[in-house]
Design a protein around this motif. Structure first.
Motif, mmCIF file in Angstrom:
data_model
loop_
_atom_site.group_PDB
_atom_site.id
_atom_site.type_symbol
_atom_site.label_atom_id
_atom_site.label_comp_id
_atom_site.label_asym_id
_atom_site.label_seq_id
_atom_site.Cartn_x
_atom_site.Cartn_y
_atom_site.Cartn_z
ATOM 1 N N SER A 1 0.834 -1.214 0.000
ATOM 2 C CA SER A 1 0.000 0.000 0.000
ATOM 3 C C SER A 1 0.866 1.261 0.000
ATOM 4 N N LEU A 2 1.830 1.266 -0.891
ATOM 5 C CA LEU A 2 2.778 2.379 -0.924
ATOM 6 C C LEU A 2 2.098 3.690 -1.277
ATOM 7 N N LYS A 3 2.616 4.754 -0.688
ATOM 8 C CA LYS A 3 2.086 6.101 -0.885
ATOM 9 C C LYS A 3 3.179 6.997 -1.472
ATOM 10 N N PRO A 4 2.796 8.059 -2.154
ATOM 11 C CA PRO A 4 3.821 8.966 -2.699
ATOM 12 C C PRO A 4 4.782 9.472 -1.626
ATOM 13 N N GLU A 5 4.294 9.640 -0.401
ATOM 14 C CA GLU A 5 5.172 10.125 0.666
ATOM 15 C C GLU A 5 6.191 9.085 1.126
ATOM 16 N N ASP A 6 6.087 7.870 0.611
ATOM 17 C CA ASP A 6 7.101 6.849 0.890
ATOM 18 C C ASP A 6 8.310 6.986 -0.040
ATOM 19 N N THR A 7 8.201 7.876 -1.014
ATOM 20 C CA THR A 7 9.313 8.089 -1.944
ATOM 21 C C THR A 7 10.550 8.561 -1.193
#
Length: 128
Positions: free
Chosen positions: A85-91
């Motif tokens: 469930s990756l999110k853009p803020e995990d970049t």
């Protein structure tokens, strides 16, 4: 000395998954505490997850709880980070870390200065 080599980074869309690997070599018996840190653009390095490799006790930063799992294969001297469930803020650039002194506890997530060894990093990019 302990050498750490990460792999498994890449680009995914939001909601996707990645599995990072960290192969450890050298005096790995000293590294009873291992984990993953990350550093996003313009941000400070922060801990994502750490684990006591002898007891398998694990600690996670609040922002990834329920989405990320740290695990290890002691026979292969390899540490993993399963991210769902990756999110853009995990970049971020994700770094494997090993500690050979002090306690292995949740406070370590906020103390990258206590890390003894670092890998070179693997980039994770999550697009919306």
């Amino acid at each position: 000395q302990v050498q750490l080599v990460e792999s498994g980074g890449g680009s995914v869309q939001a909601g996707g998954s990645l599995r990072l690997s960290c192969a450890a070599s050298g005096h790995t018996y000293r590294s009873y505490c291992m984990g993953w840190f990350r550093q996003g653009p313009g941000k400070e390095r922060e801990g994502v997850a750490v684990t006591n490799t002898r007891t398998a006790v694990r600690y996670y930063v609040d922002s990834v709880k329920g989405r990320v799992t740290i695990s290890q294969d002691n026979a292969k001297n390899t540490l993993y980070l399963q991210m769902n469930s990756l999110k853009p803020e995990d970049t971020a650039m994700y770094y494997c870390a090993a500690v050979d002194r002090g306690d292995c506890a949740s406070w370590l997530l906020k103390r990258p200065d206590r890390v003894s060894y670092w890998g070179q990093g693997t980039q994770v990019t999550v697009s919306s």
